[in-house]
Design a protein around this motif. Structure first.
Motif, mmCIF file in Angstrom:
data_model
loop_
_atom_site.group_PDB
_atom_site.id
_atom_site.type_symbol
_atom_site.label_atom_id
_atom_site.label_comp_id
_atom_site.label_asym_id
_atom_site.label_seq_id
_atom_site.Cartn_x
_atom_site.Cartn_y
_atom_site.Cartn_z
ATOM 1 N N LEU A 29 71.790 8.170 41.769
ATOM 2 C CA LEU A 29 73.051 8.280 41.015
ATOM 3 C C LEU A 29 73.046 7.253 39.876
ATOM 4 C CD1 LEU A 29 75.978 9.421 40.668
ATOM 5 C CD2 LEU A 29 76.707 7.871 42.480
ATOM 6 N N GLY A 30 71.994 7.305 39.061
ATOM 7 C CA GLY A 30 71.965 6.428 37.892
ATOM 8 C C GLY A 30 73.160 6.683 36.986
ATOM 9 N N ALA A 31 73.636 7.935 36.974
ATOM 10 C CA ALA A 31 74.787 8.301 36.146
ATOM 11 C C ALA A 31 76.092 8.097 36.926
ATOM 12 C CB ALA A 31 74.655 9.749 35.678
ATOM 13 N N HIS A 32 76.276 6.880 37.418
ATOM 14 C CA HIS A 32 77.488 6.537 38.164
ATOM 15 C C HIS A 32 78.544 5.987 37.200
ATOM 16 C CE1 HIS A 32 79.139 4.366 42.031
ATOM 17 N NE2 HIS A 32 79.857 5.398 41.698
ATOM 18 N N ALA A 33 78.087 5.275 36.177
ATOM 19 C CA ALA A 33 78.966 4.714 35.146
ATOM 20 C C ALA A 33 78.083 4.367 33.961
ATOM 21 C CB ALA A 33 79.666 3.462 35.663
ATOM 22 N N VAL A 34 78.707 4.113 32.819
ATOM 23 C CA VAL A 34 77.942 3.635 31.665
ATOM 24 C C VAL A 34 77.960 2.105 31.735
ATOM 25 C CG1 VAL A 34 77.791 3.577 29.153
ATOM 26 C CG2 VAL A 34 78.607 5.654 30.319
ATOM 27 N N PRO A 35 76.783 1.461 31.806
ATOM 28 C CA PRO A 35 76.773 -0.004 31.962
ATOM 29 C C PRO A 35 77.272 -0.701 30.698
ATOM 30 C CG PRO A 35 74.545 0.830 31.641
ATOM 31 C CD PRO A 35 75.440 2.032 31.741
ATOM 32 N N PRO A 36 77.745 -1.955 30.828
ATOM 33 C CA PRO A 36 78.369 -2.673 29.698
ATOM 34 C C PRO A 36 77.469 -2.746 28.469
ATOM 35 C CG PRO A 36 78.355 -4.035 31.714
ATOM 36 C CD PRO A 36 77.720 -2.744 32.066
ATOM 37 N N GLU A 37 76.158 -2.894 28.689
ATOM 38 C CA GLU A 37 75.248 -3.035 27.543
ATOM 39 C C GLU A 37 75.101 -1.731 26.751
ATOM 40 O OE1 GLU A 37 74.615 -3.670 30.703
ATOM 41 O OE2 GLU A 37 72.742 -2.770 31.383
ATOM 42 N N ILE A 96 83.864 -0.728 39.503
ATOM 43 C CA ILE A 96 82.442 -0.501 39.715
ATOM 44 C C ILE A 96 81.586 -1.535 38.962
ATOM 45 C CG2 ILE A 96 82.508 1.304 37.938
ATOM 46 C CD1 ILE A 96 80.288 2.687 39.309
ATOM 47 N N LEU A 97 82.079 -1.964 37.774
ATOM 48 C CA LEU A 97 81.240 -2.871 36.978
ATOM 49 C C LEU A 97 81.094 -4.246 37.623
ATOM 50 C CD1 LEU A 97 82.318 -1.832 33.373
ATOM 51 C CD2 LEU A 97 80.320 -1.098 34.694
ATOM 52 N N SER A 98 82.109 -4.695 38.358
ATOM 53 C CA SER A 98 81.955 -5.989 39.037
ATOM 54 C C SER A 98 80.950 -5.862 40.186
ATOM 55 C CB SER A 98 83.307 -6.521 39.526
ATOM 56 O OG SER A 98 83.818 -5.705 40.547
ATOM 57 N N THR A 99 80.913 -4.703 40.835
ATOM 58 C CA THR A 99 79.902 -4.480 41.880
ATOM 59 C C THR A 99 78.504 -4.396 41.262
ATOM 60 O OG1 THR A 99 81.511 -3.360 43.284
ATOM 61 C CG2 THR A 99 79.209 -2.932 43.761
ATOM 62 N N VAL A 100 78.415 -3.791 40.070
ATOM 63 C CA VAL A 100 77.119 -3.709 39.378
ATOM 64 C C VAL A 100 76.579 -5.123 39.105
ATOM 65 C CG1 VAL A 100 76.017 -3.060 37.184
ATOM 66 C CG2 VAL A 100 77.517 -1.435 38.375
ATOM 67 N N LEU A 116 88.866 -0.434 35.853
ATOM 68 C CA LEU A 116 87.547 -0.219 35.235
ATOM 69 C C LEU A 116 87.554 -0.720 33.792
ATOM 70 C CD1 LEU A 116 84.742 1.064 35.859
ATOM 71 C CD2 LEU A 116 85.590 3.165 34.846
ATOM 72 N N ASN A 117 88.622 -0.440 33.050
ATOM 73 C CA ASN A 117 88.692 -0.821 31.644
ATOM 74 C C ASN A 117 88.779 -2.330 31.433
ATOM 75 O OD1 ASN A 117 88.447 1.802 30.783
ATOM 76 N ND2 ASN A 117 90.656 2.164 30.731
ATOM 77 N N TYR A 151 72.381 5.616 27.023
ATOM 78 C CA TYR A 151 72.177 5.424 28.462
ATOM 79 C C TYR A 151 71.644 6.705 29.117
ATOM 80 C CZ TYR A 151 72.811 4.171 33.323
ATOM 81 O OH TYR A 151 72.584 3.926 34.646
ATOM 82 N N ILE A 152 72.149 7.854 28.673
ATOM 83 C CA ILE A 152 71.651 9.128 29.216
ATOM 84 C C ILE A 152 70.154 9.283 28.913
ATOM 85 C CG2 ILE A 152 71.831 11.655 29.018
ATOM 86 C CD1 ILE A 152 74.864 11.214 28.528
ATOM 87 N N ASN A 153 69.772 8.879 27.700
ATOM 88 C CA ASN A 153 68.334 8.931 27.354
ATOM 89 C C ASN A 153 67.517 8.068 28.315
ATOM 90 O OD1 ASN A 153 69.000 10.576 25.230
ATOM 91 N ND2 ASN A 153 68.871 8.953 23.672
ATOM 92 N N LEU A 154 68.055 6.880 28.633
ATOM 93 C CA LEU A 154 67.357 5.979 29.566
ATOM 94 C C LEU A 154 67.198 6.661 30.937
ATOM 95 C CD1 LEU A 154 66.307 2.951 29.949
ATOM 96 C CD2 LEU A 154 68.526 2.553 31.043
ATOM 97 N N ILE A 155 68.274 7.299 31.395
ATOM 98 C CA ILE A 155 68.220 7.990 32.697
ATOM 99 C C ILE A 155 67.143 9.070 32.668
ATOM 100 C CG2 ILE A 155 69.470 9.576 34.231
ATOM 101 C CD1 ILE A 155 72.051 8.083 33.516
#
Ligand code: ZN
Length: 441
Positions: free
Chosen positions: A196-204, A126-130, A120-121, A212-216
């Protein structure tokens, strides 16, 4: 003079759309199913030997001994389950049905020793699937979802929960939920949607988890609710992803929009997600590999269902599995799911039942309960599916196995002979003996 005995004449038999007769074991899971099963109840399968059931208009109208059922009902469609085991269709209580791309290279890295967090780091996992999923159209995602549902159905799954979580922008999360809805409409398998928007924090949003939580909370959840796209709100509560407090905020916002809570909890570390699930009265907490006894007891007190995912634990290759025996001893209701996703790529609930037996020491009966009635509870479908009882949907699997214990005992095979969904035969593996070619003869 004694009154003449009442006799049911053959001509008076009621017509059913479908009869399944002569099952070696008819595993009904009948009983007081108002609450998920705990403790010893998980071993009570309500088995009828030489069992039959009758179906009309897609629903089960009678269940009992073959003698009794065939006295009362006739049908032009009779399936003999002689020497076979008949069960409720499997319910997969946890899947990430919709995504694009595949990660077989990363699988090799994991075999060679890289951890989930290391991958992940480096922008993998997950980020490559995103990345792939953001590029994919809703049509493509739905088409791939339909193909996955075909495979699930072939292995006996008739209802599946499906999470979003590989979009991580408002547009892409809505696109995934839209694909889930299309797949549900087009496929006979029922698909239950979870946001499940809160699956990971997106790169941006790297370094700006709060943003990101605010966006969710401010954008995604209101739109998901407005379009009625999900029944549950889930969060990946894990160290370096979403903390307990952040998870609580997201789930509470979901709640205010009418979405019930689910939590990915304590999968890789003992963060306390199980305790949070109990505290907020979540319907379920999933994974629970590192949960403390204290938090499991709190879950039991609130009837929070443990959705265990043995294939996910297996795919992490760290040798750690949820302590299902402790959970059952504590009175936590246990359910099962595949966790179908790009790093845990299996659609097969029969395999999950076997893994639950081998890796978590569930008995075959407990594993069957976890994959049917308790899984139905975990996704809010108890009144419709999960047991073979009058009034429920006729979602039935017929297995080429003499009893349910073969599900764990003989693993890595597909026992499905037939799958009946909403009263119709959706899978039929019966081989016409005339079509078998014997080369030696
Ligand atoms: Zn998951």
């Amino acid at each position: 003079m004694p009154a003449p005995q009442k006799r049911i004449r053959k001509g008076n038999r009621e017509t059913a759309d479908l009869l399944i007769t002569n099952a070696e074991e008819l595993v009904t899971l009948a009983g007081d199913n108002q609450k998920p099963r705990v403790g010893k109840q998980m071993r009570e399968l309500g088995i009828i030997r030489d069992g039959s059931l009758a179906v009309k208009d897609g629903f089960i109208i009678a269940v009992g001994k073959t003698n009794d059922i065939t006295k009362k009902f006739k049908s032009e469609n009779v399936l003999s389950a002689n020497n076979k085991t008949v069960l409720p269709g499997f319910i997969d209580a946890h899947s990430h049905l919709i995504f694009a791309g595949s990660r077989e290279d990363e699988f090799q890295m994991r075999v060679e020793g890289a951890s989930y967090m290391e991958i992940l780091n480096t922008g993998g996992g997950i980020l490559s699937t995103v990345k792939e999923t953001r590029k994919a159209s809703v049509e493509k995602l739905a088409a791939e979802g339909l193909a996955t549902l075909d495979t699930m159905l072939e292995h006996g799954t008739t209802t599946v929960e499906a999470k979003s979580g590989y979009g991580l922008t408002t547009k892409d999360e809505l696109k995934i939920l839209d694909a889930i809805h299309r797949a549900n409409q087009l496929h006979t398998v029922d698909v239950v949607p979870t946001f499940l928007g809160a699956h990971a924090v997106p790169p941006e949003y790297k370094g700006n988890t709060q943003g990101y939580i605010n966006l969710i909370i401010e954008e995604m959840l209101p739109k998901v609710a407005e379009k009625n796209l999900a029944e549950f709100c889930d969060v990946f509560c894990e160290r370096n992803v979403f903390s307990l407090e952040q998870s609580r905020k997201i789930l509470s916002a979901g709640n205010s929009h009418g979405l019930k809570s689910k939590i990915h909890a304590d999968e890789m570390s003992m963060l306390g997600g199980a305790g949070l699930a109990a505290d907020i009265g979540a319907i379920s907490a999933e994974h629970l590999v590192f949960s403390s006894k204290e938090n499991l007891k709190a879950m039991a007190a609130k009837n929070v269902i443990a959705v265990l995912l043995p294939a996910a634990a297996l795919s992490l290759m760290n040798g750690k599995y949820a302590d299902a025996r402790l959970m059952i001893d504590c009175g936590v209701p246990v359910a099962l799911g595949t966790d179908f996703n790009p790093s845990c790529l299996t659609e097969n609930m029969q395999l999950i039942i076997a893994l639950a037996c081998y890796l978590m020491r569930l008995t075959p009966a407990e594993a069957v309960t976890a994959a049917t009635i308790n899984a139905a509870h975990a996704i809010g479908r108890t009144n419709e599916v999960g047991s073979l009882e009058v009034g429920k949907k006729a979602d039935v699997v017929i297995l080429n196995a003499p009893n349910h214990k073969f599900l764990g005992y003989h693993f890595g095979t597909n026992f499905v002979d037939k799958v009946v969904k909403n009263g119709r035969i959706a899978v039929d593996k019966e081989i016409d003996p005339n079509k078998i070619v014997h080369l030696e003869e």
